[in-house]
Structure formats: C-alpha cells, structure tokens
Design a protein around this motif. Structure first.
Motif, mmCIF file in Angstrom:
data_model
loop_
_atom_site.group_PDB
_atom_site.id
_atom_site.type_symbol
_atom_site.label_atom_id
_atom_site.label_comp_id
_atom_site.label_asym_id
_atom_site.label_seq_id
_atom_site.Cartn_x
_atom_site.Cartn_y
_atom_site.Cartn_z
ATOM 1 N N LYS A 113 -8.038 39.574 64.559
ATOM 2 C CA LYS A 113 -7.618 40.716 65.358
ATOM 3 C C LYS A 113 -7.117 40.076 66.607
ATOM 4 O O LYS A 113 -6.994 38.951 66.941
ATOM 5 N N MET A 114 -6.395 40.886 67.286
ATOM 6 C CA MET A 114 -5.827 40.518 68.545
ATOM 7 C C MET A 114 -6.598 40.651 69.779
ATOM 8 O O MET A 114 -7.291 41.693 69.723
ATOM 9 N N SER A 115 -6.156 39.875 70.769
ATOM 10 C CA SER A 115 -6.693 39.904 72.063
ATOM 11 C C SER A 115 -6.016 41.027 72.784
ATOM 12 O O SER A 115 -5.031 41.502 72.478
ATOM 13 N N LYS A 116 -6.855 41.353 74.147
ATOM 14 C CA LYS A 116 -6.217 42.293 74.880
ATOM 15 C C LYS A 116 -4.827 42.123 75.284
ATOM 16 O O LYS A 116 -3.801 42.635 75.239
ATOM 17 N N GLN A 117 -4.730 40.837 75.762
ATOM 18 C CA GLN A 117 -3.403 40.407 76.317
ATOM 19 C C GLN A 117 -2.413 40.367 75.011
ATOM 20 O O GLN A 117 -1.131 40.681 75.455
ATOM 21 N N ALA A 118 -2.703 39.748 73.863
ATOM 22 C CA ALA A 118 -1.778 39.755 72.733
ATOM 23 C C ALA A 118 -1.257 41.352 72.683
ATOM 24 O O ALA A 118 -0.149 41.565 72.283
ATOM 25 N N LEU A 176 2.368 35.789 62.878
ATOM 26 C CA LEU A 176 0.827 35.310 63.498
ATOM 27 C C LEU A 176 -0.072 35.008 62.463
ATOM 28 O O LEU A 176 -0.879 34.123 62.711
ATOM 29 N N SER A 177 0.100 35.556 61.264
ATOM 30 C CA SER A 177 -1.205 35.746 60.377
ATOM 31 C C SER A 177 -0.988 33.899 59.851
ATOM 32 O O SER A 177 -2.149 33.309 59.520
ATOM 33 N N VAL A 178 0.170 33.434 59.950
ATOM 34 C CA VAL A 178 0.357 31.925 59.416
ATOM 35 C C VAL A 178 -0.252 30.978 60.295
ATOM 36 O O VAL A 178 -0.862 30.329 59.805
ATOM 37 N N LEU A 179 0.305 31.616 61.580
ATOM 38 C CA LEU A 179 -0.110 30.410 62.731
ATOM 39 C C LEU A 179 -1.715 30.459 62.898
ATOM 40 O O LEU A 179 -2.084 29.395 63.419
ATOM 41 N N SER A 180 -2.138 31.488 63.000
ATOM 42 C CA SER A 180 -3.495 31.502 63.548
ATOM 43 C C SER A 180 -4.491 31.119 62.687
ATOM 44 O O SER A 180 -4.757 31.339 61.284
ATOM 45 N N GLU A 181 -5.402 30.120 63.318
ATOM 46 C CA GLU A 181 -6.503 29.609 62.650
ATOM 47 C C GLU A 181 -7.658 30.112 62.909
ATOM 48 O O GLU A 181 -8.784 29.669 62.294
ATOM 49 N N GLU A 182 -7.667 31.204 63.811
ATOM 50 C CA GLU A 182 -8.846 31.686 64.702
ATOM 51 C C GLU A 182 -9.054 33.135 63.874
ATOM 52 O O GLU A 182 -7.924 33.537 63.709
ATOM 53 N N LYS A 183 -10.130 33.758 64.434
ATOM 54 C CA LYS A 183 -10.194 35.150 64.040
ATOM 55 C C LYS A 183 -9.650 36.072 65.205
ATOM 56 O O LYS A 183 -9.529 37.268 65.073
ATOM 57 N N LEU A 184 -9.185 35.515 66.150
ATOM 58 C CA LEU A 184 -8.547 35.993 67.275
ATOM 59 C C LEU A 184 -7.256 35.800 67.638
ATOM 60 O O LEU A 184 -7.154 34.427 67.978
ATOM 61 N N VAL A 185 -6.278 36.331 67.800
ATOM 62 C CA VAL A 185 -4.947 36.167 67.980
ATOM 63 C C VAL A 185 -4.895 36.201 69.640
ATOM 64 O O VAL A 185 -4.815 37.553 70.093
ATOM 65 N N THR A 186 -4.418 35.214 70.312
ATOM 66 C CA THR A 186 -4.419 35.338 71.705
ATOM 67 C C THR A 186 -2.839 35.081 72.139
ATOM 68 O O THR A 186 -2.182 34.969 71.170
ATOM 69 N N ALA A 187 -2.516 35.605 73.386
ATOM 70 C CA ALA A 187 -1.245 35.518 73.823
ATOM 71 C C ALA A 187 -0.400 33.924 73.625
ATOM 72 O O ALA A 187 0.694 34.183 73.633
ATOM 73 N N GLU A 188 -1.144 32.949 73.513
ATOM 74 C CA GLU A 188 -0.671 31.581 73.368
ATOM 75 C C GLU A 188 0.110 31.705 72.250
ATOM 76 O O GLU A 188 1.134 30.781 71.935
#
Length: 231
Positions: A186-191, A214-226
C-alpha cells in the motif's frame, strides 16, 4: 456502455493515448450479445499501407507478388463478433470507402477476388486524433465518420479524473503483488499525494508502468515518498 452494448450501434471511442480505449471496446463486446464470438483488435497505424487491405479483407491466391495462398481477412475472422479498429484516424483515405461499404452493405471483397462475402460484424473504432479536423483537411471521410460515431464515447485524460488515480494505483499494486506472489503493498499518504499531483501525460499506461516500478523496488508493505525521489 452497458446500454450501447445491448445494441449493434457503431461506437467511436476518442481520447489521448493511454486512456484505455481498447479496454472500453472489450467491455462493450463482453457485455453484448456477441460476447461468445470473436473480438478482433486491429491497430490501423501499425499495418503497412500496402498490406492493410489484405489484412482486413483477405486476398485470393496470386492476387499480388507474394500471395502464394488464399488468405482469410480479419473481418471474416471476426464474423459473428466484433472488430475493433484502433487508430482509425490513421487509415489510408482510399481504404475508408471500403470500410464504409462494410458498414452499409455488410459484405467484403478480398483483394484480387470477384467474390462478395457477407459478414456479420459489429465495428468499434478508436482514435486519439480530432477526426473533425481530419475531415476539414480532407484526410478522413465525413460520411464514414458519421457511420462510425453513431454512439461517441470520449475518454477524459487521467489528469481530468483525479479521483481515479488512487483507485487505479492501488488496483495495480494489488495486481502486481498477486502476479509476483508478494505481500499486498500500500502507499503512504505522502506517496498518494505525490501521484495525485502528477499530470500523467501518458495517462493510465504511464501510471501502470510507474506502479510496476514501485512494486519492484519496494521490499516493505508500505510505499513511502522516498521511493519517488526522481518522480
């Protein structure tokens, strides 16, 4: 779309590239009485001008150099179903009259053949061009335009439908998570705010591509603005 799907009216779908015109055409076909018959998509801009008539209507053996055998055209392949003429605005002017004849007479004639073949096909078409300007420039037939656009559907650009951005982004995140057997991301509010502020010139196609990255890069359950520093 549900209403027009029930009848055989021709539908012209317009909108910028990446807005989902083929998805709309498939939705109309899937909700129509023809849904169990073929849906045949044709990109008019991707077929060489000297081959498009043969692709659409077929040809007789020996009708031109290289025609070593009889060929069934895409209109015959779509018989009983739906043919989707994508980027109809790029169709050669001299061929447009033959498309008009199919709409009027429900028949085709293969290249190099004297045989007339009846076809039962619904025609859906789409373009990113302004066909009224093409008519004024003598690049598109006015009579064909009115036969194709019995029911016009205009798809707004993604930047004009901000409410859909978050919905689509989360849909694609879920889709890629299922595809790659990864936890739902999922995405954070900032993302979310970053993607809402973007203009998306490539529309849904661009958004899907970005979410896949984003799905490739993210290793967490939350996608943040970084994850969006370069966006």
């Amino acid at each position: 779309l549900r209403r027009v799907a029930k009848v055989d009216a021709s539908v012209l779908i317009t909108g910028e590239s990446g807005t989902g015109k083929e998805k709309v055409a498939r939705a109309i076909h899937s909700a129509s009485p023809r849904r169990l018959k073929p849906f045949v998509p044709v990109n008019c801009s991707s077929i060489p001008e000297n081959l498009i008539e043969s692709e659409l209507f077929g040809h007789a053996k020996g009708s031109f150099t290289g025609a070593d055998s009889k060929k069934i055209g895409l209109f015959q392949e779509a018989n009983g179903g739906t043919i989707f003429l994508d980027e109809i605005g790029d169709m050669p002017y001299q061929l447009q009259s033959k498309i008009l004849r199919v709409l009027q007479e429900k028949e085709i004639r293969p290249v190099g053949s004297n045989k007339i073949i009846p076809v039962d096909v619904r025609i859906l078409s789409a373009t990113h061009k302004n066909l009224k300007k093409s008519i004024a420039a003598k690049e598109f037939r006015e009579d064909l335009y009115y036969r194709l656009s019995v029911f016009p559907v205009e798809l707004p650009a993604l930047r004009e439908r901000k409410d859909d951005i978050e919905l689509l982004a989360n849909y694609f995140l879920k889709k890629f998570g299922e595809l790659w057997q990864r936890p739902t991301v999922k995405m954070s509010k900032q993302a979310e705010q970053i993607i809402l502020n973007h203009s998306w010139p490539g529309n849904i196609r661009e958004l899907k591509n970005f979410v896949e990255q984003l799905s490739v890069l993210s290793e967490e359950k939350l996608v943040t603005a970084e994850y969006m520093i370069d966006f």
